[in-house]
Write a protein that holds these residues in place. Structure first.
Motif, PDB file in Angstrom:
ATOM      1  N   SER A 113      -3.748  -9.278  -3.625  1.00 15.13           N
ATOM      2  CA  SER A 113      -4.245  -9.428  -2.257  1.00 15.13           C
ATOM      3  C   SER A 113      -5.692  -9.887  -2.162  1.00 15.13           C
ATOM      4  O   SER A 113      -6.051 -10.949  -2.648  1.00 15.13           O
ATOM      5  CB  SER A 113      -4.033  -8.116  -1.516  1.00 15.13           C
ATOM      6  OG  SER A 113      -4.270  -8.303  -0.158  1.00 15.13           O
ATOM      7  N   HIS A 114      -6.546  -9.009  -1.634  1.00 12.72           N
ATOM      8  CA  HIS A 114      -7.934  -9.376  -1.367  1.00 12.72           C
ATOM      9  C   HIS A 114      -8.830  -9.160  -2.590  1.00 12.72           C
ATOM     10  O   HIS A 114     -10.022  -9.436  -2.530  1.00 12.72           O
ATOM     11  CB  HIS A 114      -8.452  -8.553  -0.200  1.00 12.72           C
ATOM     12  CG  HIS A 114      -8.241  -7.078  -0.421  1.00 12.72           C
ATOM     13  ND1 HIS A 114      -6.984  -6.508  -0.328  1.00 12.72           N
ATOM     14  CD2 HIS A 114      -9.088  -6.097  -0.754  1.00 12.72           C
ATOM     15  CE1 HIS A 114      -7.080  -5.221  -0.602  1.00 12.72           C
ATOM     16  NE2 HIS A 114      -8.349  -4.939  -0.867  1.00 12.72           N
ATOM     17  N   ARG A 282      -3.743 -10.944   5.650  1.00 14.30           N
ATOM     18  CA  ARG A 282      -4.829 -10.452   6.510  1.00 14.30           C
ATOM     19  C   ARG A 282      -5.446 -11.578   7.328  1.00 14.30           C
ATOM     20  O   ARG A 282      -5.357 -12.741   6.952  1.00 14.30           O
ATOM     21  CB  ARG A 282      -5.946  -9.843   5.660  1.00 14.30           C
ATOM     22  CG  ARG A 282      -5.494  -8.660   4.857  1.00 14.30           C
ATOM     23  CD  ARG A 282      -6.678  -8.059   4.154  1.00 14.30           C
ATOM     24  NE  ARG A 282      -6.257  -6.884   3.412  1.00 14.30           N
ATOM     25  CZ  ARG A 282      -7.065  -5.882   3.093  1.00 14.30           C
ATOM     26  NH1 ARG A 282      -8.344  -5.936   3.406  1.00 14.30           N
ATOM     27  NH2 ARG A 282      -6.599  -4.851   2.426  1.00 14.30           N
ATOM     28  N   GLU A 363      -3.429  -2.724  11.448  1.00 15.44           N
ATOM     29  CA  GLU A 363      -4.319  -1.860  10.691  1.00 15.44           C
ATOM     30  C   GLU A 363      -5.748  -2.353  10.885  1.00 15.44           C
ATOM     31  O   GLU A 363      -5.981  -3.560  11.050  1.00 15.44           O
ATOM     32  CB  GLU A 363      -3.982  -1.919   9.199  1.00 15.44           C
ATOM     33  CG  GLU A 363      -2.642  -1.338   8.849  1.00 15.44           C
ATOM     34  CD  GLU A 363      -2.510  -1.158   7.343  1.00 15.44           C
ATOM     35  OE1 GLU A 363      -2.668  -0.023   6.878  1.00 15.44           O
ATOM     36  OE2 GLU A 363      -2.264  -2.162   6.653  1.00 15.44           O
ATOM     37  N   SER A 365      -7.818  -2.779   8.738  1.00 15.08           N
ATOM     38  CA  SER A 365      -8.231  -3.563   7.580  1.00 15.08           C
ATOM     39  C   SER A 365      -7.824  -5.029   7.727  1.00 15.08           C
ATOM     40  O   SER A 365      -7.370  -5.637   6.779  1.00 15.08           O
ATOM     41  CB  SER A 365      -7.607  -2.957   6.331  1.00 15.08           C
ATOM     42  OG  SER A 365      -6.198  -2.794   6.514  1.00 15.08           O
ATOM     43  N   LYS A 376       2.299  -7.636   7.117  1.00 17.71           N
ATOM     44  CA  LYS A 376       1.300  -8.152   8.033  1.00 17.71           C
ATOM     45  C   LYS A 376       1.173  -9.650   7.792  1.00 17.71           C
ATOM     46  O   LYS A 376       1.551 -10.150   6.735  1.00 17.71           O
ATOM     47  CB  LYS A 376      -0.023  -7.425   7.879  1.00 17.71           C
ATOM     48  CG  LYS A 376      -0.585  -7.340   6.472  1.00 17.71           C
ATOM     49  CD  LYS A 376      -1.795  -6.415   6.467  1.00 17.71           C
ATOM     50  CE  LYS A 376      -2.456  -6.315   5.114  1.00 17.71           C
ATOM     51  NZ  LYS A 376      -1.793  -5.329   4.239  1.00 17.71           N
ATOM     52  N   ARG A 484     -11.094   8.570   3.694  1.00 18.68           N
ATOM     53  CA  ARG A 484      -9.948   8.335   2.787  1.00 18.68           C
ATOM     54  C   ARG A 484     -10.445   7.740   1.488  1.00 18.68           C
ATOM     55  O   ARG A 484     -11.466   7.081   1.454  1.00 18.68           O
ATOM     56  CB  ARG A 484      -9.021   7.259   3.326  1.00 18.68           C
ATOM     57  CG  ARG A 484      -8.038   7.479   4.310  1.00 18.68           C
ATOM     58  CD  ARG A 484      -7.177   6.242   4.575  1.00 18.68           C
ATOM     59  NE  ARG A 484      -6.361   5.844   3.470  1.00 18.68           N
ATOM     60  CZ  ARG A 484      -6.483   4.672   2.840  1.00 18.68           C
ATOM     61  NH1 ARG A 484      -7.409   3.805   3.179  1.00 18.68           N
ATOM     62  NH2 ARG A 484      -5.675   4.388   1.856  1.00 18.68           N
ATOM     63  N   SER A 486      -9.408   4.844  -1.237  1.00 20.84           N
ATOM     64  CA  SER A 486      -8.577   3.643  -1.304  1.00 20.84           C
ATOM     65  C   SER A 486      -7.477   3.788  -2.339  1.00 20.84           C
ATOM     66  O   SER A 486      -7.669   4.413  -3.386  1.00 20.84           O
ATOM     67  CB  SER A 486      -9.458   2.449  -1.662  1.00 20.84           C
ATOM     68  OG  SER A 486      -8.689   1.434  -2.269  1.00 20.84           O
ATOM     69  N   GLY A 487      -6.321   3.183  -2.052  1.00 20.07           N
ATOM     70  CA  GLY A 487      -5.235   3.158  -3.023  1.00 20.07           C
ATOM     71  C   GLY A 487      -5.097   1.788  -3.663  1.00 20.07           C
ATOM     72  O   GLY A 487      -4.192   1.565  -4.451  1.00 20.07           O
ATOM     73  N   THR A 488      -5.969   0.844  -3.333  1.00 17.18           N
ATOM     74  CA  THR A 488      -5.829  -0.517  -3.860  1.00 17.18           C
ATOM     75  C   THR A 488      -6.958  -0.936  -4.792  1.00 17.18           C
ATOM     76  O   THR A 488      -6.860  -1.979  -5.420  1.00 17.18           O
ATOM     77  CB  THR A 488      -5.763  -1.559  -2.720  1.00 17.18           C
ATOM     78  OG1 THR A 488      -7.000  -1.517  -2.006  1.00 17.18           O
ATOM     79  CG2 THR A 488      -4.612  -1.294  -1.798  1.00 17.18           C
ATOM     80  N   ARG A 496     -13.615   5.295   1.803  1.00 15.54           N
ATOM     81  CA  ARG A 496     -13.690   4.609   3.085  1.00 15.54           C
ATOM     82  C   ARG A 496     -13.993   5.638   4.171  1.00 15.54           C
ATOM     83  O   ARG A 496     -13.329   6.669   4.259  1.00 15.54           O
ATOM     84  CB  ARG A 496     -12.376   3.914   3.408  1.00 15.54           C
ATOM     85  CG  ARG A 496     -11.895   2.942   2.325  1.00 15.54           C
ATOM     86  CD  ARG A 496     -10.891   1.951   2.910  1.00 15.54           C
ATOM     87  NE  ARG A 496     -10.155   1.219   1.891  1.00 15.54           N
ATOM     88  CZ  ARG A 496     -10.648   0.215   1.167  1.00 15.54           C
ATOM     89  NH1 ARG A 496     -11.916  -0.156   1.327  1.00 15.54           N
ATOM     90  NH2 ARG A 496      -9.903  -0.416   0.278  1.00 15.54           N
TER      91      ARG A 496
HETATM   92  C1  VG1 Z   1      -6.139  -1.319   1.909  1.00 11.24           C
HETATM   93  C2  VG1 Z   1      -6.231  -1.189   3.409  1.00 11.24           C
HETATM   94  C3  VG1 Z   1      -4.846  -0.957   3.987  1.00 11.24           C
HETATM   95  C4  VG1 Z   1      -3.912  -2.075   3.529  1.00 11.24           C
HETATM   96  C5  VG1 Z   1      -3.922  -2.186   2.011  1.00 11.24           C
HETATM   97  C6  VG1 Z   1      -3.115  -3.362   1.510  1.00 11.24           C
HETATM   98  O1  VG1 Z   1      -5.657  -0.114   1.358  1.00 11.24           O
HETATM   99  O2  VG1 Z   1      -7.100  -0.167   3.801  1.00 11.24           O
HETATM  100  O3  VG1 Z   1      -4.926  -0.880   5.379  1.00 11.24           O
HETATM  101  O4  VG1 Z   1      -2.612  -1.829   3.966  1.00 11.24           O
HETATM  102  O5  VG1 Z   1      -5.256  -2.366   1.553  1.00 11.24           O
HETATM  103  O6  VG1 Z   1      -3.573  -4.550   2.048  1.00 11.24           O
HETATM  104  P1  VG1 Z   1      -6.634   0.983   0.710  1.00 11.24           P
HETATM  105  O7  VG1 Z   1      -5.738   2.035   0.186  1.00 11.24           O
HETATM  106  O8  VG1 Z   1      -7.454   0.271  -0.328  1.00 11.24           O
HETATM  107  O9  VG1 Z   1      -7.518   1.462   1.826  1.00 11.24           O
HETATM  108  V1  VG1 Z   1      -3.364  -6.008   1.241  1.00 11.24           V
HETATM  109  O10 VG1 Z   1      -3.876  -7.256   2.196  1.00 11.24           O
HETATM  110  O11 VG1 Z   1      -4.351  -5.669  -0.097  1.00 11.24           O
HETATM  111  O12 VG1 Z   1      -1.763  -6.032   0.804  1.00 11.24           O
END
Ligand code: VG1
Ligand code: CO
Length: 543
Positions: A113-114, A282, A363, A365, A376, A484, A486-488, A496
């Protein structure tokens, strides 16, 4: 040409997070690492033999190699057919659309993703189910369980498939169709939005700038905005997808999308600007010298949905992730529709969309989407905005400020502390969790705590419960602070902090966001001792 069974040993870190497995490229390059996870996916899917899967990714470094491995493993595991995007390309929302259109069994999407890409960047892999959405926890847990005990995987030994030509080939019994990853998606967009009005707008003196951040939407945006909608060549900047995203961080926010921010906040700025992330799910929306907070964007789209052909009959309901501002709640209330609050992550919207309880979701984000797919969708949001602008003739700033006049303004900001040490970050959360009992009723200056909890969600469709989804502290005046982890993220922990306050009085709306939120930002520090636990004086990213 034959199937080979290769002996392997498990890795301990293959737990899929919010959106699949994300690790640095160097981890994915370890012998058997990718293969173990892919075999665990195939082993967890009941009845996938002989069925169709969709495959593609955001084009980042390692995308092509991974696709060749997955194709050969799919053939060895009895998959019937794979639809793979030309060049190995498929944005996340397009993959969702293609899974749905072809009624495929599911799909494998390669993206982090990002997160940055390149040999020193990140890579990722996620599995999507038949409805086109991210696999629910039941499946990701099964994949993880498999990956912990795996002792071998199957792969078909053969030459690589040419991914750069639309074609149908075979690996053993399995058909491999290299398909156009843009066309089905572009047709879907045309079916939802008033392309004639948008075309007219883009051929007037209204100017737009789309920043694809050298990521996957370059391919899509040029086709849709420049070819189909007639915007001048050059409208899409950073439009060539690169394996390392040009060294950038393909995260569409005010910090990382600085090229676009400079254009929209510079001299002779265009009327509208938008950016998308690595895999295209996004979006960031800008007007001339104006930033639209994603939470406000969701509220604005909800309030104006009936102006768009695809939503002209109204919405069944809306849903937002817990840390997303309550701006959309106010719109839902006025429209008399349900508004759901879900944990962070798109997978929690799937059931609500499938059951037609929600039509739009969002979201904070920079993610917005609808029931047209189960992810999304960045370019969808851009087209939604352009459709509203074309029909109303208003500017982005007018749309948002008029919205605030009707509904009041939810001041909102997210402060990220990226890549901090994991242990103290967890201690900070544990400490807050234990404080939730004593916080209600407590007074801090002008603020009195109304409630404090660790958010827990019961899915209204299947009854499944997700606990520990973030600490919410609500105040009696409607303000909120949310914490929170982050899980990514792939390095250490990312904390966050989400800060929100509500201002009904239009004469007080023109305050800069960080200034308006200052008392609450200070209060977040006072309650959570962020500096002490993170050893940081300030956030890495403020959005
Ligand atoms: C982040 C965002 C969350 C989003 C997720 C995946 O997760 O906060 O809203 O759904 O990324 O987005 P976290 O756990 O890092 O806060 V994407 O565009 O990376 O698929
Ligand atoms: Co993304």
């Amino acid at each position: 040409m034959s199937t080979k069974t290769i002996t392997t040993t498990p890795f301990s870190d293959q737990k899929p997070g919010t959106s699949g497995l994300r690790k640095s490229v160097t981890v994915f390059q370890k012998p058997h690492y990718l293969e173990n996870f892919v075999q665990s996916i195939f082993d967890s899917l009941e009845g996938v033999q002989g069925k169709t899967l969709v495959l593609g990714g955001d084009g980042r470094f390692f995308n092509r190699q991974a696709i060749q491995v997955i194709l050969k493993m799919a053939a060895a595991n009895g998959i019937g057919r794979i639809l793979v995007g030309k060049g190995g390309i498929m944005s996340t929302p397009a993959a969702s659309a293609i899974i749905r259109q072809y009624k495929a069994f599911g799909g494998i999407v390669l993206s982090a993703s990002h997160n940055p890409g390149g040999p020193d960047g990140d890579f990722g892999i996620k599995y999507n189910i038949t409805n086109g959405g991210p696999a629910p926890e039941k499946i990701t847990d099964a994949i993880f369980a498999k990956s912990k005990v795996i002792d071998s995987y199957k792969i078909f030994e053969t030459a690589d498939i040419n991914l750069d030509k639309l074609s149908i080939a075979r690996i053993g019994e399995m058909a491999v169709e290299v398909i156009d990853p843009v066309e089905p998606y572009a047709r879907l967009m045309e079916s939802l939005f008033d392309f004639a009005s948008i075309r007219k707008l883009l051929q007037s003196d209204f100017r737009i700038c789309i920043d694809s951040m050298h990521a996957v939407t370059g391919t899509y945006a040029k086709d849709i905005f420049e070819k189909s909608l007639g915007a001048p060549a050059g409208t899409v900047q950073n439009g060539i997808p690169l394996e390392d995203f040009g060294g950038g961080h393909p995260d569409p926010n005010l910090v990382y999308a600085h090229d676009l921010v400079e254009v929209l906040f510079g001299d002779n700025a265009p009327d509208f600007g938008a950016a998308s992330d690595g895999d295209g799910d996004r979006n960031m929306i800008l007007g001339n010298h104006f930033f639209v907070t994603p939470s406000d964007s969701l509220a604005v789209l909800t309030a104006n949905a009936t102006l768009v052909p695809g939503y002209k009959d109204g919405l069944s309901g809306v849903a937002r992730s817990m840390p997303t501002s309550e701006a959309v709640d106010r719109v839902a209330k006025k429209l008399g529709i349900d508004c759901y609050e879900t944990p962070t992550g798109w997978k929690f919207f799937g059931n609500l969309l499938d059951a037609d309880r929600a039509t739009l979701c969002g979201e904070e984000s920079f993610g917005t989407g609808s029931n047209h797919v189960r992810e999304k969708d960045g370019l969808w949001a851009v087209l939604f905005w352009l459709n509203i602008l074309a029909v109303t003739g208003k500017s982005v700033e007018e749309i948002v400020k008029d919205h605030w006049k009707i509904y009041g303004r939810n001041f909102y900001s997210r402060h990220d502390y990226e890549a901090v040490a994991s242990e103290p970050a967890m201690e900070l959360m544990d400490r807050l969790r234990s404080m939730t009992v004593e916080l209600p009723g407590k007074q801090f200056g002008n603020y009195t705590v109304d409630y404090a909890d660790d958010f827990s969600y019961t899915d209204p469709v299947d009854g499944s419960v997700s606990k520990k989804q973030g600490i919410r502290i609500g105040f009696t005046d409607g303000s909120r602070i949310v914490f929170r982890l982050s899980g990514t993220g792939t390095k250490g922990a990312t904390l966050r902090v989400y800060i929100e306050s509500y201002e009904p009085d239009a004469s007080k709306h023109d305050v800069e966001t960080q200034v308006g939120l200052k008392p609450l930002i200070d209060l977040a520090e006072e309650i959570a001792l962020i500096r002490q636990f993170t050893q940081r004086e300030e956030p890495t990213v403020i959005t």
